[in-house]
Motif scaffolding. Sequence first.
Motif, PDB file in Angstrom:
ATOM      1  N   LEU A 191       0.815  -1.221   0.000  1.00  0.00           N
ATOM      2  CA  LEU A 191       0.000   0.000   0.000  1.00  0.00           C
ATOM      3  C   LEU A 191       0.850   1.274   0.000  1.00  0.00           C
ATOM      4  CD1 LEU A 191      -2.893   1.263   0.294  1.00  0.00           C
ATOM      5  CD2 LEU A 191      -2.547   1.138   2.779  1.00  0.00           C
ATOM      6  N   HIS A 192       1.870   1.319   0.824  1.00  0.00           N
ATOM      7  CA  HIS A 192       2.615   2.590   0.940  1.00  0.00           C
ATOM      8  C   HIS A 192       3.395   2.887  -0.340  1.00  0.00           C
ATOM      9  CE1 HIS A 192       5.800  -0.200   1.893  1.00  0.00           C
ATOM     10  NE2 HIS A 192       6.656   0.706   2.314  1.00  0.00           N
ATOM     11  N   VAL A 193       3.871   1.856  -1.018  1.00  0.00           N
ATOM     12  CA  VAL A 193       4.587   2.081  -2.281  1.00  0.00           C
ATOM     13  C   VAL A 193       3.605   2.571  -3.343  1.00  0.00           C
ATOM     14  CG1 VAL A 193       5.939   0.962  -4.094  1.00  0.00           C
ATOM     15  CG2 VAL A 193       6.342   0.393  -1.677  1.00  0.00           C
ATOM     16  N   GLU A 194       2.437   1.974  -3.330  1.00  0.00           N
ATOM     17  CA  GLU A 194       1.392   2.421  -4.253  1.00  0.00           C
ATOM     18  C   GLU A 194       1.048   3.891  -4.024  1.00  0.00           C
ATOM     19  OE1 GLU A 194      -2.031  -0.039  -3.757  1.00  0.00           O
ATOM     20  OE2 GLU A 194      -3.222   1.100  -5.184  1.00  0.00           O
ATOM     21  N   ARG A 195       1.209   4.327  -2.788  1.00  0.00           N
ATOM     22  CA  ARG A 195       0.879   5.713  -2.452  1.00  0.00           C
ATOM     23  C   ARG A 195       2.089   6.643  -2.507  1.00  0.00           C
ATOM     24  NH1 ARG A 195      -4.040   6.159   1.811  1.00  0.00           N
ATOM     25  NH2 ARG A 195      -5.585   5.326   0.375  1.00  0.00           N
ATOM     26  N   GLY A 196       3.150   6.173  -3.120  1.00  0.00           N
ATOM     27  CA  GLY A 196       4.261   7.077  -3.417  1.00  0.00           C
ATOM     28  C   GLY A 196       5.429   7.036  -2.474  1.00  0.00           C
ATOM     29  N   TYR A 197       5.407   6.144  -1.495  1.00  0.00           N
ATOM     30  CA  TYR A 197       6.546   6.032  -0.586  1.00  0.00           C
ATOM     31  C   TYR A 197       7.499   4.956  -1.090  1.00  0.00           C
ATOM     32  CZ  TYR A 197       3.807   8.856   2.643  1.00  0.00           C
ATOM     33  OH  TYR A 197       3.096   9.877   3.209  1.00  0.00           O
ATOM     34  N   ARG A 198       8.743   5.044  -0.636  1.00  0.00           N
ATOM     35  CA  ARG A 198       9.706   4.009  -0.992  1.00  0.00           C
ATOM     36  C   ARG A 198       9.428   2.761  -0.155  1.00  0.00           C
ATOM     37  NH1 ARG A 198      13.326   7.934   0.509  1.00  0.00           N
ATOM     38  NH2 ARG A 198      13.987   6.498   2.156  1.00  0.00           N
ATOM     39  N   ALA A 199       9.828   1.633  -0.677  1.00  0.00           N
ATOM     40  CA  ALA A 199       9.608   0.377   0.052  1.00  0.00           C
ATOM     41  C   ALA A 199      10.324   0.373   1.390  1.00  0.00           C
ATOM     42  CB  ALA A 199      10.061  -0.804  -0.799  1.00  0.00           C
ATOM     43  N   ASP A 200      11.455   1.090   1.485  1.00  0.00           N
ATOM     44  CA  ASP A 200      12.201   1.080   2.745  1.00  0.00           C
ATOM     45  C   ASP A 200      11.764   2.196   3.695  1.00  0.00           C
ATOM     46  OD1 ASP A 200      13.239   3.241   1.405  1.00  0.00           O
ATOM     47  OD2 ASP A 200      15.338   2.650   1.618  1.00  0.00           O
ATOM     48  N   GLU A 201      10.734   2.927   3.317  1.00  0.00           N
ATOM     49  CA  GLU A 201      10.133   3.874   4.254  1.00  0.00           C
ATOM     50  C   GLU A 201       9.019   3.159   5.011  1.00  0.00           C
ATOM     51  OE1 GLU A 201      10.060   8.344   2.772  1.00  0.00           O
ATOM     52  OE2 GLU A 201       9.233   7.008   1.245  1.00  0.00           O
ATOM     53  N   SER A 202       8.754   3.659   6.211  1.00  0.00           N
ATOM     54  CA  SER A 202       7.664   3.096   7.005  1.00  0.00           C
ATOM     55  C   SER A 202       6.516   4.094   7.073  1.00  0.00           C
ATOM     56  CB  SER A 202       8.144   2.758   8.415  1.00  0.00           C
ATOM     57  OG  SER A 202       9.120   1.741   8.376  1.00  0.00           O
ATOM     58  N   THR A 203       5.309   3.573   7.050  1.00  0.00           N
ATOM     59  CA  THR A 203       4.133   4.447   7.072  1.00  0.00           C
ATOM     60  C   THR A 203       3.023   3.825   7.916  1.00  0.00           C
ATOM     61  OG1 THR A 203       3.077   3.430   5.148  1.00  0.00           O
ATOM     62  CG2 THR A 203       4.575   5.271   4.704  1.00  0.00           C
ATOM     63  N   VAL A 204       2.107   4.684   8.298  1.00  0.00           N
ATOM     64  CA  VAL A 204       0.839   4.229   8.872  1.00  0.00           C
ATOM     65  C   VAL A 204      -0.272   4.837   8.031  1.00  0.00           C
ATOM     66  CG1 VAL A 204      -0.681   4.216  10.877  1.00  0.00           C
ATOM     67  CG2 VAL A 204       1.780   4.166  11.201  1.00  0.00           C
ATOM     68  N   THR A 205      -1.204   4.010   7.640  1.00  0.00           N
ATOM     69  CA  THR A 205      -2.403   4.499   6.957  1.00  0.00           C
ATOM     70  C   THR A 205      -3.560   4.423   7.943  1.00  0.00           C
ATOM     71  OG1 THR A 205      -1.614   3.744   4.809  1.00  0.00           O
ATOM     72  CG2 THR A 205      -3.988   4.129   5.019  1.00  0.00           C
ATOM     73  N   VAL A 206      -4.231   5.551   8.148  1.00  0.00           N
ATOM     74  CA  VAL A 206      -5.408   5.559   9.024  1.00  0.00           C
ATOM     75  C   VAL A 206      -6.650   5.524   8.146  1.00  0.00           C
ATOM     76  CG1 VAL A 206      -4.308   6.710  10.970  1.00  0.00           C
ATOM     77  CG2 VAL A 206      -5.389   8.092   9.215  1.00  0.00           C
ATOM     78  N   TYR A 207      -7.589   4.714   8.573  1.00  0.00           N
ATOM     79  CA  TYR A 207      -8.774   4.457   7.756  1.00  0.00           C
ATOM     80  C   TYR A 207      -9.943   4.216   8.704  1.00  0.00           C
ATOM     81  CZ  TYR A 207     -11.977   1.702   4.878  1.00  0.00           C
ATOM     82  OH  TYR A 207     -13.098   1.214   4.246  1.00  0.00           O
ATOM     83  N   ALA A 208     -11.043   4.902   8.490  1.00  0.00           N
ATOM     84  CA  ALA A 208     -12.205   4.771   9.381  1.00  0.00           C
ATOM     85  C   ALA A 208     -13.178   3.746   8.824  1.00  0.00           C
ATOM     86  CB  ALA A 208     -12.900   6.129   9.531  1.00  0.00           C
ATOM     87  N   SER A 209     -13.478   2.742   9.630  1.00  0.00           N
ATOM     88  CA  SER A 209     -14.424   1.714   9.189  1.00  0.00           C
ATOM     89  C   SER A 209     -15.309   1.315  10.349  1.00  0.00           C
ATOM     90  CB  SER A 209     -13.681   0.483   8.685  1.00  0.00           C
ATOM     91  OG  SER A 209     -14.609  -0.527   8.326  1.00  0.00           O
ATOM     92  N   ASN A 210     -16.590   1.198  10.064  1.00  0.00           N
ATOM     93  CA  ASN A 210     -17.487   0.819  11.167  1.00  0.00           C
ATOM     94  C   ASN A 210     -17.941  -0.625  11.109  1.00  0.00           C
ATOM     95  OD1 ASN A 210     -19.203   1.106   9.026  1.00  0.00           O
ATOM     96  ND2 ASN A 210     -20.006   3.080   9.701  1.00  0.00           N
ATOM     97  N   SER A 211     -17.353  -1.405  10.210  1.00  0.00           N
ATOM     98  CA  SER A 211     -17.755  -2.813  10.199  1.00  0.00           C
ATOM     99  C   SER A 211     -16.663  -3.660   9.576  1.00  0.00           C
ATOM    100  CB  SER A 211     -19.067  -3.006   9.433  1.00  0.00           C
ATOM    101  OG  SER A 211     -18.961  -2.485   8.132  1.00  0.00           O
ATOM    102  N   LEU A 212     -16.766  -4.942   9.815  1.00  0.00           N
ATOM    103  CA  LEU A 212     -15.794  -5.906   9.288  1.00  0.00           C
ATOM    104  C   LEU A 212     -16.590  -7.093   8.764  1.00  0.00           C
ATOM    105  CD1 LEU A 212     -13.039  -7.344   8.991  1.00  0.00           C
ATOM    106  CD2 LEU A 212     -13.168  -7.900  11.419  1.00  0.00           C
ATOM    107  N   ASN A 213     -16.583  -7.246   7.456  1.00  0.00           N
ATOM    108  CA  ASN A 213     -17.268  -8.382   6.836  1.00  0.00           C
ATOM    109  C   ASN A 213     -16.224  -9.375   6.354  1.00  0.00           C
ATOM    110  OD1 ASN A 213     -19.587  -6.902   7.132  1.00  0.00           O
ATOM    111  ND2 ASN A 213     -19.735  -6.294   4.994  1.00  0.00           N
ATOM    112  N   LEU A 214     -16.220 -10.555   6.925  1.00  0.00           N
ATOM    113  CA  LEU A 214     -15.319 -11.575   6.419  1.00  0.00           C
ATOM    114  C   LEU A 214     -15.943 -12.238   5.194  1.00  0.00           C
ATOM    115  CD1 LEU A 214     -13.945 -13.247   9.661  1.00  0.00           C
ATOM    116  CD2 LEU A 214     -12.957 -11.414   8.306  1.00  0.00           C
ATOM    117  N   VAL A 215     -15.118 -12.499   4.215  1.00  0.00           N
ATOM    118  CA  VAL A 215     -15.593 -13.096   2.967  1.00  0.00           C
ATOM    119  C   VAL A 215     -14.993 -14.500   2.857  1.00  0.00           C
ATOM    120  CG1 VAL A 215     -15.495 -12.947   0.450  1.00  0.00           C
ATOM    121  CG2 VAL A 215     -15.825 -10.878   1.818  1.00  0.00           C
ATOM    122  N   TYR A 216     -15.858 -15.468   2.730  1.00  0.00           N
ATOM    123  CA  TYR A 216     -15.414 -16.859   2.662  1.00  0.00           C
ATOM    124  C   TYR A 216     -15.660 -17.408   1.271  1.00  0.00           C
ATOM    125  CZ  TYR A 216     -15.184 -21.852   3.591  1.00  0.00           C
ATOM    126  OH  TYR A 216     -14.854 -23.173   3.558  1.00  0.00           O
TER     127      TYR A 216
END
Lengths: 346, 92
Positions: A191-216
């Motif tokens: 994800l972070h490389v896709e968003r323009g960071y180098r692979a050797d950089e570290s990132t946190v992506t914050v994302y707001a979600s109110n549910s978790l649906n598992l897909v089987y």
Amino acid sequence: MRYPNRVMADEGYDPAELIEAYFERGWTDGLPVVPPTEKSIAQMLAGAALRGDEVVGEIPERGVVISAEKLAINAVMAGCRPDYLPVVVAAIRGLCHRDFAYHGPASSTGGSAMVLIVNGPVASRVGINSGNNAFGQGTRANATIGRAVRLVMMNVMNTRPGFLDRAVFGNPGKYSFCFAENETDHPWEPLHVERGYRADESTVTVYASNSLNLVYNQLAAEPEPLLRCVADALCNLGTPNLRGFNQSLLVLAGEHTDVLRQSAWSKRDVRAFVMEHARRTLADLKRAARRPGAVEPGDETTYKFAFERPEDILIVCAGGRAGSWSACLPGWGNKWTRSVTTRVEV
Amino acid sequence: MKLFDPTTPPAERTVTLAPRLQDLRGLRVGLVENTKFNSEAILARLGERLVREHGVTVSRMIRKRSPSHAVTEEAADALRRISDFIVSGVGD
């Protein structure tokens, strides 16, 4: 028993009583905290090379100013190690970013968890789990980094249940929801490389979600049937933000990742398929009162799509190798909040 | 050992209410739409009633980026220049 906010403890102070004192003041998330000391706060600050008086983040609309000292106190309370603090700092900076638009997802009746996706070398360095049970219990870094963020939200950003946290239900992810992306067993760029960071950089992506649906899906050997399940999970009639401004997180685990790897589908292919199939007829939406009005001729063949833009489908790899599961986390929209990726300064 | 207060109260700021208007006739109203569902419809209806029943004119309706974002200074200044009073509302 009442305790003043700053008292020298007797030699005979029982640690359990100290923990109770934090409960008594409403400073916890409902679980016992680690009582901070001068030493542990200083060590925590040193973990991110911060001075106590530094401002880590601000949200002018809420009158919120987050000092490093308060951040460190909450991180100690959460049980973090000092080397986790740079991750907590990056997450808090993400929450304060204007694109994240904190007030809505933090205060809404939807009761979002703040999902923290950690990328880059920091994940393995501090031991953030990306594999088996990545969303669950058992790993200190996952449990306490997310918990520290939630404690800061409550204690510093004034996002308290019943006050500026108006969640109807909330969800268990509001205690902590932090995991790392599995970057070593991954068919694509993380994800972070896709968003323009180098692979050797570290990132946190914050994302707001109110549910978790598992897909089987244990039978799918090709991408299409598997991703039909994903698309269906992302556009059920009760999903919030079905009006075309959605942002959703898809977390693919080992066996499903293999299906996509073997098919040589790209992320772009996955997104295009999910976009095309995450849709409902206007008739469906009207029958469920997700759109106003009576069903009219043509509504059965008129489709409304959950997503407007491919990039609104975040794709991440994590979870255990065995088992035919993936996870869909519908988000809080792409108009009122957007996921934000922030570099971890280490 | 001490208790360490982990909390920070919201930064204090002084909010001054605009002077209450005694008569709306002939005044210009600006509307601030916050993007919540139906906010636009409610404000538009309110504007119509103000025009019809109180003789005001609607100067402009502006749209915020989201309910969580404040009106930008530029937009607020522009609306202030062409309005005598402003209505901001939430609809859902």
